[in-house]
Design a protein around this motif. Structure first.
Motif, PDB file in Angstrom:
ATOM      1  N   MET A 182       0.800  -1.225   0.000  1.00 19.23           N
ATOM      2  CA  MET A 182       0.000   0.000   0.000  1.00 19.23           C
ATOM      3  C   MET A 182       0.833   1.275   0.000  1.00 19.23           C
ATOM      4  O   MET A 182       0.288   2.362   0.147  1.00 19.23           O
ATOM      5  CB  MET A 182      -0.917   0.015   1.226  1.00 19.23           C
ATOM      6  CG  MET A 182      -1.905  -1.116   1.283  1.00 19.23           C
ATOM      7  SD  MET A 182      -2.891  -1.044   2.801  1.00 19.23           S
ATOM      8  CE  MET A 182      -3.845  -2.554   2.637  1.00 19.23           C
ATOM      9  N   SER A 183       2.123   1.185  -0.176  1.00 22.52           N
ATOM     10  CA  SER A 183       3.012   2.327   0.021  1.00 22.52           C
ATOM     11  C   SER A 183       2.710   3.510  -0.890  1.00 22.52           C
ATOM     12  O   SER A 183       3.034   4.653  -0.548  1.00 22.52           O
ATOM     13  CB  SER A 183       4.467   1.898  -0.191  1.00 22.52           C
ATOM     14  OG  SER A 183       4.828   0.885   0.703  1.00 22.52           O
ATOM     15  N   LYS A 184       2.087   3.269  -2.038  1.00 28.45           N
ATOM     16  CA  LYS A 184       1.828   4.368  -2.970  1.00 28.45           C
ATOM     17  C   LYS A 184       0.926   5.433  -2.331  1.00 28.45           C
ATOM     18  O   LYS A 184       1.064   6.622  -2.596  1.00 28.45           O
ATOM     19  CB  LYS A 184       1.207   3.833  -4.254  1.00 28.45           C
ATOM     20  CG  LYS A 184       1.288   4.778  -5.456  1.00 28.45           C
ATOM     21  CD  LYS A 184       1.100   3.997  -6.738  1.00 28.45           C
ATOM     22  CE  LYS A 184       1.272   4.858  -7.978  1.00 28.45           C
ATOM     23  NZ  LYS A 184      -0.012   5.261  -8.557  1.00 28.45           N
ATOM     24  N   HIS A 185       0.008   5.007  -1.465  1.00 33.67           N
ATOM     25  CA  HIS A 185      -0.837   5.974  -0.761  1.00 33.67           C
ATOM     26  C   HIS A 185      -0.004   6.794   0.235  1.00 33.67           C
ATOM     27  O   HIS A 185      -0.273   7.979   0.451  1.00 33.67           O
ATOM     28  CB  HIS A 185      -1.972   5.270  -0.029  1.00 33.67           C
ATOM     29  CG  HIS A 185      -2.638   4.196  -0.838  1.00 33.67           C
ATOM     30  ND1 HIS A 185      -2.923   4.347  -2.183  1.00 33.67           N
ATOM     31  CD2 HIS A 185      -3.052   2.941  -0.509  1.00 33.67           C
ATOM     32  CE1 HIS A 185      -3.509   3.238  -2.636  1.00 33.67           C
ATOM     33  NE2 HIS A 185      -3.584   2.388  -1.637  1.00 33.67           N
ATOM     34  N   LEU A 186       0.992   6.160   0.813  1.00 30.87           N
ATOM     35  CA  LEU A 186       1.897   6.874   1.708  1.00 30.87           C
ATOM     36  C   LEU A 186       2.706   7.906   0.928  1.00 30.87           C
ATOM     37  O   LEU A 186       2.996   8.995   1.430  1.00 30.87           O
ATOM     38  CB  LEU A 186       2.836   5.890   2.412  1.00 30.87           C
ATOM     39  CG  LEU A 186       3.889   6.472   3.347  1.00 30.87           C
ATOM     40  CD1 LEU A 186       3.248   7.221   4.498  1.00 30.87           C
ATOM     41  CD2 LEU A 186       4.794   5.362   3.877  1.00 30.87           C
ATOM     42  N   HIS A 187       3.062   7.587  -0.304  1.00 28.80           N
ATOM     43  CA  HIS A 187       3.822   8.517  -1.148  1.00 28.80           C
ATOM     44  C   HIS A 187       3.077   9.845  -1.298  1.00 28.80           C
ATOM     45  O   HIS A 187       3.656  10.924  -1.152  1.00 28.80           O
ATOM     46  CB  HIS A 187       4.040   7.920  -2.538  1.00 28.80           C
ATOM     47  CG  HIS A 187       4.997   6.773  -2.562  1.00 28.80           C
ATOM     48  ND1 HIS A 187       5.338   6.134  -3.731  1.00 28.80           N
ATOM     49  CD2 HIS A 187       5.689   6.142  -1.578  1.00 28.80           C
ATOM     50  CE1 HIS A 187       6.193   5.160  -3.473  1.00 28.80           C
ATOM     51  NE2 HIS A 187       6.413   5.147  -2.171  1.00 28.80           N
ATOM     52  N   THR A 188       1.785   9.765  -1.628  1.00 24.82           N
ATOM     53  CA  THR A 188       1.039  10.998  -1.849  1.00 24.82           C
ATOM     54  C   THR A 188       0.717  11.695  -0.526  1.00 24.82           C
ATOM     55  O   THR A 188       0.696  12.931  -0.454  1.00 24.82           O
ATOM     56  CB  THR A 188      -0.239  10.724  -2.648  1.00 24.82           C
ATOM     57  OG1 THR A 188      -1.040   9.752  -1.973  1.00 24.82           O
ATOM     58  CG2 THR A 188       0.113  10.189  -4.025  1.00 24.82           C
ATOM     59  N   ALA A 189       0.469  10.912   0.518  1.00 19.85           N
ATOM     60  CA  ALA A 189       0.212  11.490   1.836  1.00 19.85           C
ATOM     61  C   ALA A 189       1.417  12.287   2.318  1.00 19.85           C
ATOM     62  O   ALA A 189       1.311  13.439   2.756  1.00 19.85           O
ATOM     63  CB  ALA A 189      -0.138  10.385   2.833  1.00 19.85           C
ATOM     64  N   ARG A 190       2.584  11.693   2.227  1.00 22.29           N
ATOM     65  CA  ARG A 190       3.804  12.363   2.677  1.00 22.29           C
ATOM     66  C   ARG A 190       4.173  13.508   1.741  1.00 22.29           C
ATOM     67  O   ARG A 190       4.725  14.515   2.177  1.00 22.29           O
ATOM     68  CB  ARG A 190       4.945  11.361   2.756  1.00 22.29           C
ATOM     69  CG  ARG A 190       4.839  10.403   3.927  1.00 22.29           C
ATOM     70  CD  ARG A 190       5.114  11.083   5.261  1.00 22.29           C
ATOM     71  NE  ARG A 190       6.505  11.470   5.379  1.00 22.29           N
ATOM     72  CZ  ARG A 190       6.925  12.599   5.944  1.00 22.29           C
ATOM     73  NH1 ARG A 190       6.073  13.459   6.421  1.00 22.29           N
ATOM     74  NH2 ARG A 190       8.212  12.860   6.013  1.00 22.29           N
ATOM     75  N   GLY A 191       3.879  13.355   0.445  1.00 20.86           N
ATOM     76  CA  GLY A 191       4.166  14.443  -0.478  1.00 20.86           C
ATOM     77  C   GLY A 191       3.404  15.701  -0.125  1.00 20.86           C
ATOM     78  O   GLY A 191       3.933  16.813  -0.184  1.00 20.86           O
ATOM     79  N   ALA A 192       2.128  15.535   0.260  1.00 17.90           N
ATOM     80  CA  ALA A 192       1.327  16.681   0.676  1.00 17.90           C
ATOM     81  C   ALA A 192       1.815  17.242   2.007  1.00 17.90           C
ATOM     82  O   ALA A 192       1.994  18.455   2.169  1.00 17.90           O
ATOM     83  CB  ALA A 192      -0.143  16.273   0.775  1.00 17.90           C
ATOM     84  N   GLU A 193       2.032  16.353   2.965  1.00 17.76           N
ATOM     85  CA  GLU A 193       2.455  16.780   4.297  1.00 17.76           C
ATOM     86  C   GLU A 193       3.824  17.452   4.279  1.00 17.76           C
ATOM     87  O   GLU A 193       4.042  18.469   4.951  1.00 17.76           O
ATOM     88  CB  GLU A 193       2.488  15.571   5.234  1.00 17.76           C
ATOM     89  CG  GLU A 193       2.892  15.910   6.666  1.00 17.76           C
ATOM     90  CD  GLU A 193       3.048  14.672   7.525  1.00 17.76           C
ATOM     91  OE1 GLU A 193       2.565  14.677   8.663  1.00 17.76           O
ATOM     92  OE2 GLU A 193       3.675  13.700   7.047  1.00 17.76           O
ATOM     93  N   SER A 194       4.746  16.912   3.499  1.00 18.51           N
ATOM     94  CA  SER A 194       6.108  17.451   3.465  1.00 18.51           C
ATOM     95  C   SER A 194       6.125  18.899   3.000  1.00 18.51           C
ATOM     96  O   SER A 194       6.873  19.729   3.531  1.00 18.51           O
ATOM     97  CB  SER A 194       6.993  16.604   2.544  1.00 18.51           C
ATOM     98  OG  SER A 194       7.163  15.307   3.064  1.00 18.51           O
ATOM     99  N   GLY A 195       5.312  19.215   1.996  1.00 15.48           N
ATOM    100  CA  GLY A 195       5.266  20.587   1.511  1.00 15.48           C
ATOM    101  C   GLY A 195       4.696  21.547   2.532  1.00 15.48           C
ATOM    102  O   GLY A 195       5.162  22.692   2.666  1.00 15.48           O
ATOM    103  N   VAL A 196       3.660  21.110   3.269  1.00 14.26           N
ATOM    104  CA  VAL A 196       3.090  21.939   4.332  1.00 14.26           C
ATOM    105  C   VAL A 196       4.143  22.243   5.387  1.00 14.26           C
ATOM    106  O   VAL A 196       4.349  23.400   5.789  1.00 14.26           O
ATOM    107  CB  VAL A 196       1.859  21.260   4.963  1.00 14.26           C
ATOM    108  CG1 VAL A 196       1.380  22.048   6.184  1.00 14.26           C
ATOM    109  CG2 VAL A 196       0.736  21.129   3.945  1.00 14.26           C
ATOM    110  N   LEU A 197       4.832  21.199   5.842  1.00 11.10           N
ATOM    111  CA  LEU A 197       5.863  21.391   6.858  1.00 11.10           C
ATOM    112  C   LEU A 197       6.975  22.302   6.355  1.00 11.10           C
ATOM    113  O   LEU A 197       7.445  23.191   7.078  1.00 11.10           O
ATOM    114  CB  LEU A 197       6.448  20.036   7.269  1.00 11.10           C
ATOM    115  CG  LEU A 197       5.516  19.109   8.051  1.00 11.10           C
ATOM    116  CD1 LEU A 197       6.155  17.738   8.212  1.00 11.10           C
ATOM    117  CD2 LEU A 197       5.185  19.699   9.417  1.00 11.10           C
TER     118      LEU A 197
END
Length: 443
Positions: A182-197
């Motif tokens: 399921m890691s592909k969902h983590l890719h997009t989740a972290r991609g969004a979160e990383s930019g916010v941070l």
């Protein structure tokens, strides 16, 4: 001046017209429908358990919506960069806009800026990057950081810091495909979160490397064997990259879509003829990711050219049920008839054109062929606003949303260019915002 500095300048100097805002609203609708349509899936429940969206942590809220947006594999795709910008940029922009109670115009302008950053970085990474790295995950943080930088009013210098800190968080490997993880969902989740941070830290004065892309120990040096740095600033006056992004009509990897499109055409010409063999001519990137003759789970089937062409030829359609255990078992003998290979002509046109050649031989000696230079949903063959609204309603209905609620969501999103407050969407409110949430129930 560093490449990220030039990129920030290019984006902030691009004019935004009313048609650009309206186009951005359509992509917001598509992304949110994809996200809400996936609410009742197992991965969605797991994401909520770790990052409940009602929390006041805007980065975690972006994480949740980013992961949710990619579950159904029906989110948008920018061909030249091989990225899915919507599922990274829009969750980050929504989290900040909703938290700060900003209007639709600021939100949509940030979405345009985020797509531009994600796509231009994605176009610069070169073809070899994609063989190991998932472009959406590695380039997405640049887009989410740029969107948030605009929303919170970062200066030029601090926006560059934000991109520097976004780039150092770039990650996302294709290895998950080998086991259907399921890691592909983590890719997009972290991609969004990383930019916010990255952007919020920059607002506090937290510095980031200005030469994160071209530096001796930067992004290109570490992740890109054949980078194309000039793509960052090429043709600055062309239309926004968002307007060159494709919408998906089928719930599977976009690399399979040209082949599905061609196979659906051939289904209508086959009649009852028995298929003896199928040959798919593809570009190398599609083979690297989607040459999977015997998928063992739904996710692997969504990344199988063999399965996708077989079921499109057999059924004349592709939907979520096309990848379940029954469909995979039914298509097992048909998949064995499929040969996938690299076509020099198709590969030479990639990534500008995501094409295919499909050739079918039947038991009665007929040979049928169909080719595509682009698929349904590409800018050259676009879905209409009404088709996109119908797709959104279909996805929302699939998750159990009442039709009146779905109609309201569509209407609110399409009204954002008129500067309607983003909070009026009512998505997962961290605190009461005055309107009932669309889908704040437990998933």
């Amino acid at each position: 001046m560093s490449l990220t500095s030039e990129l920030v300048s290019l984006i902030r100097n691009k004019p935004v017209g009313q048609s650009d805002l309206e186009a951005a609203a359509l992509f917001v609708l598509d992304t949110l429908a994809c996200a809400l349509g996936g609410l009742d899936t197992g991965p969605a429940r797991m994401l909520r358990a770790v990052a409940p969206p009602e929390t006041g942590d805007v980065a975690r809220r972006a994480f949740y919506l980013g992961g949710l947006s990619h579950i159904l594999e029906m989110d948008d795709l920018h061909r030249d960069s091989v990225t899915h910008p919507g599922c990274v940029v829009i969750p980050a922009a929504w989290a900040i806009t909703d938290d700060r109670n900003l209007g639709g115009v600021a939100f949509l302008k940030a979405v345009l800026a985020g797509y531009e950053a994600c796509c231009r970085v994605g176009m610069s990474v070169g073809k070899a990057h994609y063989r190991v790295w998932h472009n959406t995950s590695t380039c997405g943080p640049f887009g989410s950081a740029m969107a948030v930088a605009d929303l919170i009013g970062l200066s030029h210098e601090r926006a560059v810091w934000a991109l520097g800190n976004a780039g150092t968080q770039s990650s996302g490997l294709w290895q998950f495909l080998e086991s259907g993880s399921m890691s592909k969902h983590l890719h997009t989740a972290r991609g969004a979160e990383s930019g916010v941070l990255a952007a919020l830290l920059a607002a506090e004065g937290f510095t980031g490397a200005p030469d994160i892309l071209e530096g001796a120990k930067g992004f290109y040096a570490g992740l890109c064997p054949d980078p194309l740095p000039d793509a960052i600033t090429a043709d600055p006056d062309r239309p926004w990259e968002l307007t060159k992004t494709s919408i998906k009509p089928w719930p599977c990897c976009r690399h399979t879509h040209p082949t599905i499109d061609a196979a659906i055409e051939l289904h209508g010409r086959l009649g009852r003829a028995e298929i003896v063999s199928v040959t798919v001519g593809a570009y190398q990137a599609a083979l690297d990711v989607c040459d999977r003759p015997a998928p063992q789970d739904p996710y692997s089937a969504k990344f199988s050219l063999q399965h996708c062409v077989a079921i499109a030829l057999a059924d004349g359609r592709v939907d979520q049920t096309s990848f379940d255990a029954t469909a995979r078992a039914r298509m097992a003998p048909e998949r064995r008839k499929v040969t996938v290979l690299r076509s020099l002509a198709v590969d030479g046109a990639y990534p500008r054109s995501w094409g295919t050649d499909v050739r079918v031989e039947t038991a009665n000696g007929r040979v049928l062929e169909a080719a595509r230079k682009e698929a349904k949903g590409d800018p050259e063959n676009p879905v209409t606003a009404s088709e996109l609204s119908a797709k959104a309603r279909m996805l929302l209905a699939g998750s159990g949303m009442p039709s009146a609620e779905a109609d309201r969501l569509v209407a609110v999103v399409l009204d954002l260019p008129g500067d309607r407050p983003v909070r009026s969407l009512g998505l997962f409110p961290a605190a009461p915002h005055g309107e009932p949430p669309l889908r704040a129930r437990s998933a």
